[in-house]
Design a protein around this motif. Structure first.
Motif, mmCIF file in Angstrom:
data_model
loop_
_atom_site.group_PDB
_atom_site.id
_atom_site.type_symbol
_atom_site.label_atom_id
_atom_site.label_comp_id
_atom_site.label_asym_id
_atom_site.label_seq_id
_atom_site.Cartn_x
_atom_site.Cartn_y
_atom_site.Cartn_z
ATOM 1 N N SER A 263 -47.526 15.647 123.521
ATOM 2 C CA SER A 263 -46.584 15.676 122.354
ATOM 3 C C SER A 263 -46.887 16.627 121.241
ATOM 4 O O SER A 263 -45.952 16.816 120.475
ATOM 5 N N GLY B 156 -43.030 14.664 117.980
ATOM 6 C CA GLY B 156 -42.427 13.471 117.989
ATOM 7 C C GLY B 156 -41.855 13.094 119.224
ATOM 8 O O GLY B 156 -41.443 11.981 119.629
ATOM 9 N N LYS B 157 -41.929 14.133 120.438
ATOM 10 C CA LYS B 157 -41.338 13.612 121.783
ATOM 11 C C LYS B 157 -42.373 13.735 122.659
ATOM 12 O O LYS B 157 -43.322 14.325 122.647
ATOM 13 N N THR C 60 -49.825 9.858 115.554
ATOM 14 C CA THR C 60 -48.525 8.963 115.136
ATOM 15 C C THR C 60 -48.383 7.918 115.953
ATOM 16 O O THR C 60 -47.777 6.764 115.584
ATOM 17 N N ASN D 20 -47.304 7.846 119.057
ATOM 18 C CA ASN D 20 -46.054 7.790 119.819
ATOM 19 C C ASN D 20 -46.647 7.528 121.523
ATOM 20 O O ASN D 20 -46.105 7.385 122.048
ATOM 21 N N GLN E 26 -47.881 2.265 113.856
ATOM 22 C CA GLN E 26 -47.255 1.327 114.901
ATOM 23 C C GLN E 26 -48.014 0.052 114.835
ATOM 24 O O GLN E 26 -49.310 -0.206 114.094
#
Ligand code: IMP
Ligand code: MG
Length: 181
Positions: free
Chosen positions: A76, A84-85, A110, A112, A143
């Motif tokens: 990522s 962000g992906k 993050t 993710n 999260q």
């Protein structure tokens, strides 16, 4: 620990010594051992490649119950920040259905990556998912997925070493270095 190191175009300075990392890993492993000591099911350690390779080895050495090892590759980051992906260039190396999974990550930023991974695991029928990470950046992690085992919390800055890379180099450093301000 070396004073300063240069990787590509950037300079990094010492941040966390291998000794401190090992002490934190001892504590994490103690907790995992306590939680899985009398389980009849053999859990799966799931190494998130490439970053968690070194940390996974350290956890495995300290774990005193029978377990399986699997891997998955997820990416990522580009340069020093998250895209962000989350991409999965290599899928799960084994069958997780009905199994208790302990995800081994180098760092949760993050979140993710671990959220995407938890979804993959549940979709493939994993019985339970626990998250074990060497490091986390609490300022950035928003999260709701709980981090079950955490080695150390760090500030929101870019680091390398102990598995973590800057555009694929620096992973083999045994100590952790931080981007110079
Ligand atoms: P997240 O998906 O934003 O939580 O990011 C997790 C992944 O990004 C980790 O598995 C690392 O590969 C990478 N990452 C996050 N922070 C850093 C850092 O400070 N240095 C190097 N890689 C990092
Ligand atoms: Mg990673």
């Amino acid at each position: 620990m070396t004073d300063k190191i240069t990787l590509h175009d950037k300079t990094f300075v010492p941040y966390i010594s291998n000794e401190e990392l090992e002490k934190a890993i001892d504590k994490v492993a103690e907790k995992i051992n306590a939680d899985f000591a009398d389980k009849s099911k053999k859990p799966v350690f799931l190494c998130v490649l490439n970053g968690a390779m070194m940390f996974t080895g350290e956890i495995l050495k300290r774990c005193n119950f029978i377990a399986e090892l699997m891997s998955i590759k997820m990416t990522s980051y580009e340069g020093t920040s998250s895209t962000g992906k989350v991409k999965v260039p290599m899928g799960l190396t084994g069958d997780v259905s009905g199994k208790d999974i302990i995800v081994i990550e180098d760092i949760v930023d993050t979140g993710n990556t671990i959220v995407a991974l938890r979804d993959i695991l549940l979709e493939k029928g994993a019985a339970s998912v626990k998250i074990c990470t060497m490091l986390t950046k609490p300022e950035v992690y928003k999260q709701s997925l709980p981090l079950d085992y955490v080695g150390m919390e760090i500030e929101n800055r870019f680091i390398v070493g102990f598995g973590l890379d800057y555009d694929e180099i620096g992973r083999n450093l045994k100590d952790i270095y931080i981007l110079e301000k």
